[in-house]
Every structure is written in C-alpha cells, then in structure tokens.
Design a protein around this motif. Structure first.
Motif, short mmCIF file in Angstrom:
data_model
loop_
_atom_site.label_atom_id
_atom_site.label_comp_id
_atom_site.label_asym_id
_atom_site.label_seq_id
_atom_site.Cartn_x
_atom_site.Cartn_y
_atom_site.Cartn_z
N ILE A 1 5.32 10.06 -9.05
CA ILE A 1 4.41 10.77 -8.14
C ILE A 1 3.04 10.96 -8.79
O ILE A 1 2.01 10.91 -8.11
N GLU A 2 3.01 11.11 -10.12
CA GLU A 2 1.71 11.26 -10.82
C GLU A 2 0.88 9.98 -10.65
O GLU A 2 -0.34 10.05 -10.53
N TRP B 1 -4.39 7.53 -6.86
CA TRP B 1 -4.99 6.55 -5.96
C TRP B 1 -5.77 7.23 -4.84
O TRP B 1 -5.40 8.32 -4.39
N ASN B 2 -6.77 6.52 -4.37
CA ASN B 2 -7.71 7.03 -3.39
C ASN B 2 -7.03 7.43 -2.06
O ASN B 2 -6.36 6.62 -1.44
N THR C 1 0.85 10.59 2.91
CA THR C 1 -0.19 10.10 3.81
C THR C 1 -1.24 9.37 2.99
O THR C 1 -1.62 9.83 1.90
N ILE C 2 -1.70 8.24 3.52
CA ILE C 2 -2.78 7.48 2.90
C ILE C 2 -3.91 7.42 3.93
O ILE C 2 -3.71 6.95 5.04
N ALA D 1 -6.30 0.97 3.42
CA ALA D 1 -5.24 1.99 3.58
C ALA D 1 -3.86 1.32 3.55
O ALA D 1 -2.94 1.79 2.88
N ARG D 2 -3.75 0.20 4.26
CA ARG D 2 -2.47 -0.52 4.34
C ARG D 2 -2.06 -1.07 2.98
O ARG D 2 -0.89 -1.04 2.62
N ARG D 3 -3.05 -1.56 2.21
CA ARG D 3 -2.78 -2.08 0.87
C ARG D 3 -2.27 -0.95 -0.04
O ARG D 3 -1.26 -1.11 -0.74
N ILE D 4 -2.96 0.20 0.01
CA ILE D 4 -2.54 1.32 -0.84
C ILE D 4 -1.17 1.84 -0.41
O ILE D 4 -0.32 2.17 -1.24
#
Lengths: 381, 381
Positions: free
Chosen positions: B328-329, B334-335, B357-358, B366-369
């Motif tokens: 989780i860290e 990540w953005n 949520t991204i 967003a989809r990549r992350i």
C-alpha cells in the motif's frame, strides 16, 4: 510498520475542527486514533477511536497520553512543550518535533530564527515587556505592529500602534515591535515534509480582504498573482521549511510588498485555515498529506484539480446560543458549493463555526459564487 | 427543518462500508446519526453519534430503531420491509420508500416492473421454484441465466446454465430464467432524486472485465463509449428512476448490447460500488447527494472534475486472518491514488475490504496507473 487496520496508535493533541478534518483521513485509511482535548464537546469526540478529556497544557496529562500512542501529533500549538520534549527524548515519535514547535511557539524566537537564517521578514525589535518597550518608544517609528510573543491566537495578541496612547491596556508581557510594511497581497504556502525528507509545496494561495473592514474574506487558490512572484513565494516557503527541518505540514504566511518582495510573516506547523480549500480542490488534501507525512508515507500530489475558494463561517455579531445556519439550503443549490460545519452547538460573535468551499473550473466563476455565498449564509441563533 | 448541528436525528439501517462513507458527509454537515447493525465491529460504529447493535431483519428491532429517528434510510436492501412499511404508514419519513424497496427486493417483481413500464430488459420467465423450472426446461433455450429472486447479493444467487446438469445443487426457491444477451459493455448510471422531485444523473460508468476471469476489474468514469450511447443510457436510467418514483440514489446497472441497445439489468436503491469513484472525481460524491436527497436539500453537481477509476480491494485467495495491505505504501506514491480501507480487521478470500480510486486529468494515464495499482497491492494476512 503496518498502519492500516492494525493495532498502531496515532495520538492527536487537540480535538477541534482541524483534528476533526484530519480524522476523515484516519477513518479513510482505518488508522487507529487517540485524541486529547479539554472539552467534552470537542468536534473530534466522535470519529476518533479513543477520546481522552484533559488539559493540553498540563505536563502529566500530555505525557501520560503520549506514552499510550506510537506516533504523536497536534492540531494546536498551545500544548505542553516539556511533556513533548520528554516523550521525544524517551524515543517517542513526535511530529512536528518539539524542537520545531519551540522555535515557533514564541514569536520573538521565530522572528530571530528568520533573521539568523536569512529568511526575508519585516524588521522588528524584541522587548522583555511592555514597560521596556515604552521606555524606548522614542527609538521606534510610528506606526508599528505590537505582537505579544506567546499565547496569541487568531489575531489576538496583535495590535497596530499608531500613537503612544494605543499602548495603554496592553498586557505587560514579552513582545515585539515590527515595522509596518505596506503590502499588496497576503499570501500563504503550505509545505509538507516527511521524515525521509520528501518535500512538496501546495500552490500559493491569496487572502482577499474586505476593502473597508480589513478582514480576510476569501482564501483563493491559486493566488491571482504573477507567475514569477508565485515561484518566489514557493521557493521561500520551501527554504523556511528546510531551515526548520520540520515533519508534517508547515503553513507559511507571507506578505507580497508593493515592489513584489516576499516577506515571511509567521508559520504554523499544522493543517491551516489557508489550506481548507484543498479538501475539494486538490488531488490530496492538506489533512491527508499531514497524515502521510507524520507516518513517513509517500506524499500525495499537491496540485489542484480545479480552482478553489474558501469562505470562513463565523458567528454573526449580536447572536449567541444554539446555532442556526441561515440560508444554508440556498447555497447548497449552487454549483460546487460545499459547507463544512465544525459541530459547535453554540454560536457567539466571531466564533469559527465552519467554512464553505467553492470549486469551479473557472476562477472568475468561483469568485462570483463565493461572493454570493458570503452574502447569503449567516451564522445566527 | 434545521438539520445542521441540531437535534435532528438521521437513522441508517446497516453499518457497513457504504454507511461508513455516508458518515463522512453527515460529519461534514454535523448531522446527528443513529446506526443499526448486527455486528459489534461494524465499520460505522465510530463516526456515527449513536450505534445500536441489532438484527436488520427483525421486525421489532427495526421498528423500535425507526421510532427513535426523524428520517430513516438504509445502506443495504436486506432489511425488514414490514417494519419500514409500518413506520411509513405511521408518518415516518423512510427514504427510499418501502414501496420502492418492495419492487426491487424481489428480482422477479423487479423484472416484471420493467416489462410493465416498457423499460428495455433481457427477456425472462419466472418460476415458483427450481422443480417448476426443471419441469419446463424443454421450453428454455440454453444457455440462460438462473437467478434466485430474493436474498442474492454480490453475485450470489446468479448462475449461467449451459446444460441441464448445471441446475443440480441450486436451492429450490423462486427464481427466474433470463435470456443470455451478448453484450459488449456493462454500464451503470446513478440517479439521484429528492422528495421535491429534483433529479440528476451521474455520468455513465463502464465496468471493465478481466479478459479471462470474467470478473469486474475497473469501474471507469466516464465510460469510454460513444456519446450517443451514453446519452441513451442516461435517458433510460432517468426513466427507470421516474417510474420507481424513488427518493435518494438509484444505481441502474445496464448492458450495452452488440448492436448498441441498452438493457436494464438491475437497480440498487442506495450508494453503489459503481459510484465510489465520485468521492475523488465528482463535484459532489454519491454519498453527499444521497444525504442531500433524503433530506430534501438541493442536489449537488454530479459532473466530474477529472477522470476517475475504481479498483476493488478484495481478500486474496489463500489468506484468512488479520489483514495486511501489501505494497500500500508503494501505490500511495503514485499520482492521484487514494486507498479507502473499510476497517474490517479480518480478511478472507474475496471479502470486500476496501477500494482504490485513481484520478487524473487524462483518462489513458488514469487507466495505466489503475492497472499498476491492481497488479501491486494485495490483501493478505
């Protein structure tokens, strides 16, 4: 360290609205919290896991509370510093460190710190007490700003001295006399830093004042200032943060002078009124980033999704008693308007009861709606 | 009616994660809450004002709880309907109405409601029990979807019948057999309506499935579909809402068929998994709008500030016991990544433990992350 849904314990000194907003994020991450506050009606009382009623200035109370938790933070600076120092010396993680707090709690020490570290700030002179200041009044240029060095809060302990008579009735305590520098904007930058040294700044915000009452009416993000001035303000805030070597949030309040110099006014080592807009407008709110910072987690993105403006909700003059938020239904009908009600059941004149955030893709539209909000909602009884 | 910092009491049936997220908004508005849940470890237990432990299906428990509050809502459909009806008949405000819930709780009744109201839905046949279905199997075209009409939840009570043998071991209860319609997308639209009749729809979201496992992996807002199809889906959801005449949220799940028809699958009269992205991505989250709706306050803007994707956090196979959120860290670095941990201390395979949520200005990013998040965090013990 496993913080999430675990037996880890975060202690928070102070259970007011800042703590309450911090608890939204401890709840979101399911991090166990202990809160200490003197009031049985503290806004934090629900939503923390364990509430302890007690005096934040009492050594034993703060020390014993701190012993129970794994990491200790605070949402108010007026806490017993000796207890924090003893806890830190015994190996407890206290963020921000009492060393930072010590440099900030006394405004004289704070100003001297800026001077020593070449951080631009308005010229000042420190006096042991008011009598001492009075005896040297002939050396001071009027007008100047009198500030008591300790225990001032939310504008208390600050007075503009235009003539010697203005000094009457001030307390005979340690104080500073600060040169009044004409400024065109009051700005603030919130800096966030974790123990590993990762550091991020939020965008520069601007405090817009009422043209006559000289009272902050709107906190506006981003500040409507020249990009170069904004860069300078962020760089200075970053420097202040690095000099303090703090952990957690540091809100740096600054003046933009008539000739676009930036002078540091004062700092607060905690979530700050000037960052409340971030709950709705930023990718990561100041509260979540404070939490991430003190737990040495990676910091979240401090950029904004949209323009944000905050309006404080303070008790209207002439009203005391059970609070009523007049016309709150009306403002809820407007685009991007979110009221935050702190949970104080009793209003009184100028008491901070909540705030309203206005977000919009378009800054001018946000500003227009903010003004309507300001003119519509009233905190009465 | 004065809801804010007042003696007004909102009752919530169910104290799980949906209730927990609703409580963020009752706290933000300082609205007093009572929560009823059978579990002493319910995620809502802290952050509500009063927690009552009790059986949601027991008439007396629900009735007595409802008598104590001014407005009653629920975060789970499996509640005692007779108690809600009695409370409503006695003048209590129950939102959504038990009349709506009655049309939804039984999937057979729900499907008949669509047919009667010319709402497009997959063809189906209803059977008193499994024996009855088996006796008429020669009239049914394989494959079809078997659904028990009551008490199904989160995919339980649904099975694809490819051959007669697949019917073995199913419970001998009331059920429907639904024609399997090939679809290219599973979509959802959340509709929000208050008692005054103000009504708003959220943008269409898309459920992206794992290509092999046939399991929803991402909820994506806005859906990456043709604008005309999106408009049609929103119009159909609005129509469904108006036919039900519901108050509060109504999540309408739909199929987009191969030839771009929209078929209504089923609805949920409450905050919904497909709307969790709204906390970070929307001007007003589904939870805040549910609260606004049931209190007959103006509804908030349902538009998005940025693109939002949600990934569910479910217990990994092979792990049971004290939960650990592995990596989780990492994802916190990540953005635009925000984990929501529901607060269940024990994990078990496929248990819903949280979501992530991204958000991003750019959907592809967003989809990549989101995919990296999905591949990185693991719910283990």
């Amino acid at each position: 360290m496993n913080y999430f849904s675990s037996s880890f314990k975060l202690g928070i000194l102070g259970g007011g609205q800042l703590g309450k907003m911090l608890l939204f994020d401890t709840r979101k991450f399911d991090i166990q919290t202990y809160v200490l506050d003197p009031s049985d009606e503290a806004p934090c009382k629900i939503a923390c896991n364990h509430f302890v009623q007690g005096d934040l200035m009492d050594f034993e109370t703060v020390y014993n509370f701190g012993k129970k938790v794994d990491v200790l933070t605070f949402e108010i600076e007026l806490v017993n510093l000796d207890a924090l120092e003893k806890l830190e010396n015994e190996g407890k993680k206290v963020y921000p460190s009492p060393k930072t707090l010590k440099l900030i709690q006394n405004k004289g020490v704070q100003k001297e710190f800026y001077t020593k570290n070449n951080i631009p700030t308005a010229p000042f002179e420190k006096f042991e007490n008011l009598d001492n200041l009075k005896s040297k009044i002939q050396n001071l240029k009027l007008p100047f700003v009198w500030k008591c060095t300790e225990f001032g809060y939310d504008g208390n302990g600050v007075k503009i001295i235009r003539q010697t008579a203005d000094l009457e009735n001030l307390p005979n305590v340690e104080c500073i006399a600060e040169t009044m520098v004409p400024f065109k904007n009051e700005l603030a930058v919130i800096v966030c830093r974790n123990p590993s040294g990762e550091i991020k700044t939020y965008p520069v915000v601007e405090m817009e004042f009422h043209p006559e009452a000289n009272q902050v009416e709107y906190v506006i993000c981003p500040a409507r200032i020249d990009e170069k001035v904004a860069e300078k303000a962020r760089a200075i805030a970053l420097n202040v943060s690095q000099q303090f070597n703090h952990v957690g949030l540091l809100a740096v309040e600054m003046f933009q002078t008539e000739d676009d110099e930036i002078l540091v006014n004062e700092v607060a080592p905690r979530p700050h009124n000037s960052g409340h807009y971030s709950i709705e407008a930023s990718y990561t709110s100041q509260f979540e980033n404070h939490l991430r910072a003190i737990l040495d987690l990676p910091l979240g993105n401090t950029d904004s999704k949209v323009a944000g403006i905050m309006v404080n909700l303070v008790g209207a003059e002439g009203f005391s008693g059970d609070v009523v938020y007049e016309n709150i239904e009306t403002i809820l009908g407007w685009n991007g308007v979110t009221p935050h009600i702190y949970g104080k059941k009793q209003t009184r004149p100028f008491r901070k009861m909540g705030h309203v955030t206005i977000v919009n893709e378009n800054m001018a539209e946000a500003r227009r709606i903010a003004e309507e909000v300001k003119n519509t909602i009233r905190v009465i009884s």
